[in-house]
Design a protein around this motif. Structure first.
Motif, PDB file in Angstrom:
ATOM      1  N   ASP A 230       0.811  -1.218   0.000  1.00  0.00           N
ATOM      2  CA  ASP A 230       0.000   0.000   0.000  1.00  0.00           C
ATOM      3  C   ASP A 230       0.847   1.271   0.000  1.00  0.00           C
ATOM      4  O   ASP A 230       0.306   2.375   0.056  1.00  0.00           O
ATOM      5  N   ASP A 236      -0.323   6.316  -4.768  1.00  0.00           N
ATOM      6  CA  ASP A 236      -0.429   7.727  -4.393  1.00  0.00           C
ATOM      7  C   ASP A 236      -0.510   8.607  -5.634  1.00  0.00           C
ATOM      8  O   ASP A 236      -1.309   9.540  -5.713  1.00  0.00           O
ATOM      9  N   ALA A 240      -4.595   9.140  -5.291  1.00  0.00           N
ATOM     10  CA  ALA A 240      -4.706   9.978  -4.099  1.00  0.00           C
ATOM     11  C   ALA A 240      -5.434  11.290  -4.358  1.00  0.00           C
ATOM     12  O   ALA A 240      -5.918  11.921  -3.426  1.00  0.00           O
ATOM     13  N   TYR A 253      -8.147   5.789   0.334  1.00  0.00           N
ATOM     14  CA  TYR A 253      -6.945   5.011   0.644  1.00  0.00           C
ATOM     15  C   TYR A 253      -7.076   4.346   2.014  1.00  0.00           C
ATOM     16  O   TYR A 253      -6.776   3.156   2.185  1.00  0.00           O
TER      17      TYR A 253
END
Length: 484
Positions: A230, A236, A240, A253
């Motif tokens: 992760d 990301d 994200a 997330y």
């Protein structure tokens, strides 16, 4: 394979890495891999791969599936071992530029593409099917060009400024999550966007719901990636939403990490599908039986809603543009001159089935469900070329539909009935060529038909109208009817 030494050497100038074609794909995770894995580590991983996996048939699909399994196997041992496996996979993919190049109309790279191919089975499956189907993203180099959502063409039109580095960078790059989102729109639903599916109210609901269904599959891909690690950069970088909706990105997330009590990925699915429909006014679909069905079957507890809503609400407010698009599409699809051409093509049963499945609250757990298949085909350049020939005829038909729809909205003689009749005949010919392909005569016949269409519109009495119609054939991103 691109030699390990070549990739390792590229990492010596880390800033320059991101301006290379290879670095524009492998990006931050690739840089970390080749900064970390020493020559002897790569050699050991390569030896282990060939000892345990049979890729002797040389097929890309065999390699990709073996490399995915290898990454999962070594990831179970630790982060460094995962990097070793990724170094082997990235070296293989870096030697195959067509994995990136063939998805655009001009040289470009998909950010994090190779890493996603290696780690997400759903991403891999969508890419392979999209490749063979001939789909692409069209980069419009013209300054001032606008994006145009035309999945029925087998492509999405993107202005160059939409790309990372597209405004003057040395390599044109496109985010992998945006790429896969657009490919799923085309792959699953391409036949539906120009169709009359039900009542106007129902069609607005269908088109709005489709956006939610595609977004849900993004989260399936995100879940697959996070199941590996992760803290990978591509998670990301891709999901994200740091620069647009950071609260939404961080919350999603955390949910997929299992860090939010009483909320899981299914909660996010339910929320997304409900909230895009639930409400009244111009930013929501009007009440109808399809909307009622979705709201009745996609349930969410008060706790789930209260946890999700503060973080997701801003993002979903932004999604209201899809409702506006849907309402314009519903109007366009009912213009007589447009619809007559669309109905020259039979409805695509796969797309119709995917729409029905997407209405179920528990649909599509992985690529097998989504694509209704158990085995992946080989990405085949010849298959892709034949598919692109078919798409060329379909695209011409859809462009003619838009031209006839535009003309039919004009009053009296300005509607140019004789030109409309001739355009219909060319559309019928395009439909026949699509349904009964003949690769041996494709180039000659397509060029001739396109020329004939341009000659037909040259007979239009109004000069401005002639220019608009000609652009519809000659300039790829042009549109005459809303929505664009």
């Amino acid at each position: 394979m691109v030699s390990y030494k070549t990739l390792r050497t590229l990492t010596e100038d880390q800033a320059a890495w991101f301006e290379t074609e290879i670095g524009s794909d492998l990006w931050v995770d690739g840089l970390n891999v080749f900064l970390t894995v020493e020559p002897e580590d790569f050699a050991a991983a390569l030896e282990r791969f060939f000892a345990n996996y049979d890729v002797s048939d040389g097929k890309v699909t065999t390699w990709l599936q073996a490399l995915h399994s290898f990454c999962m196997e070594l990831n179970a041992e630790g982060e460094f071992e995962l990097y070793q496996a990724l170094s082997v996979g990235m070296a293989y993919l870096a030697a195959r530029p067509e994995i990136n190049d063939h998805m655009f109309n001009m040289p470009a790279r998909i950010l994090n593409h190779s890493t996603a191919l290696l780690l997400s089975p759903t991403y891999m499956a969508v890419w392979i099917h999209s490749y063979n189907a001939g789909y692409e993203l069209y980069v419009d180099p013209e300054e001032g060009a606008q994006d145009a959502f035309r999945p029925e063409h087998g492509r999405i039109y993107q202005r160059r400024a939409s790309f990372v580095g597209g405004d003057g960078g040395s390599v044109i790059r496109y985010p992998f999550q945006n790429y896969i989102h657009e490919m799923m729109h085309i792959l699953l639903f391409h036949d539906l966007y120009t169709r009359v599916l039900g009542s106007p109210e129902e069609d607005v609901t269908y088109f709005t719901h489709i956006e939610g269904a595609v977004s849900v599959m993004e989260e399936v891909i995100m879940r697959e990636l996070m199941a590996v690690r992760d803290d990978l950069n591509l998670i990301d970088d891709g999901f994200a939403a740091v620069t647009t909706f950071p609260e939404y990105g961080l919350y999603r997330y955390q949910v997929l990490q299992g860090a939010v009590e009483g909320v899981n990925d299914k909660s996010l699915f339910m929320y997304r599908k409900r909230l895009m429909l639930q409400g009244e006014g111009e930013f929501f679909p009007p009440d109808n039986v399809v909307k009622d069905q979705i709201l009745a079957t996609h349930k969410l507890s008060d706790h789930e809603f209260e946890s999700i809503h503060p973080c997701f609400n801003g993002y979903l407010d932004n999604q209201q543009r899809h409702v506006r698009w849907a309402k314009k599409a519903v109007d366009r699809n009912r213009i007589a001159g447009f619809r007559e051409v669309i109905e020259l093509l039979p409805r695509d049963e796969f797309c119709a089935q995917k729409l029905i499945e997407s209405l179920h609250p528990d649909s599509w757990h992985d690529w097998r469900d989504m694509l209704s298949c158990t085995d992946l085909p080989e990405p085949d350049p010849e298959v892709r070329q034949h598919s692109k020939q078919g798409l060329a005829w379909k695209e011409l038909l859809f462009r003619i539909a838009e031209m006839r729809g535009y003309l039919s909205k004009q009053a009296g003689a300005a509607a140019e009935p004789e030109v409309q009749n001739d355009l219909f005949d060319y559309a019928a010919y395009a439909a026949m060529r699509y349904l009964h392909p003949d690769p041996s005569t494709h180039d000659e016949e397509f060029h001739k038909t396109r020329t004939d269409v341009l000659e037909t519109v040259s007979r239009l009495g109004d000069a401005e109208m002639r220019a608009k119609m000609s652009s519809m054939i000659e300039v790829p991103g042009t549109h005459l009817l809303e929505p664009k």
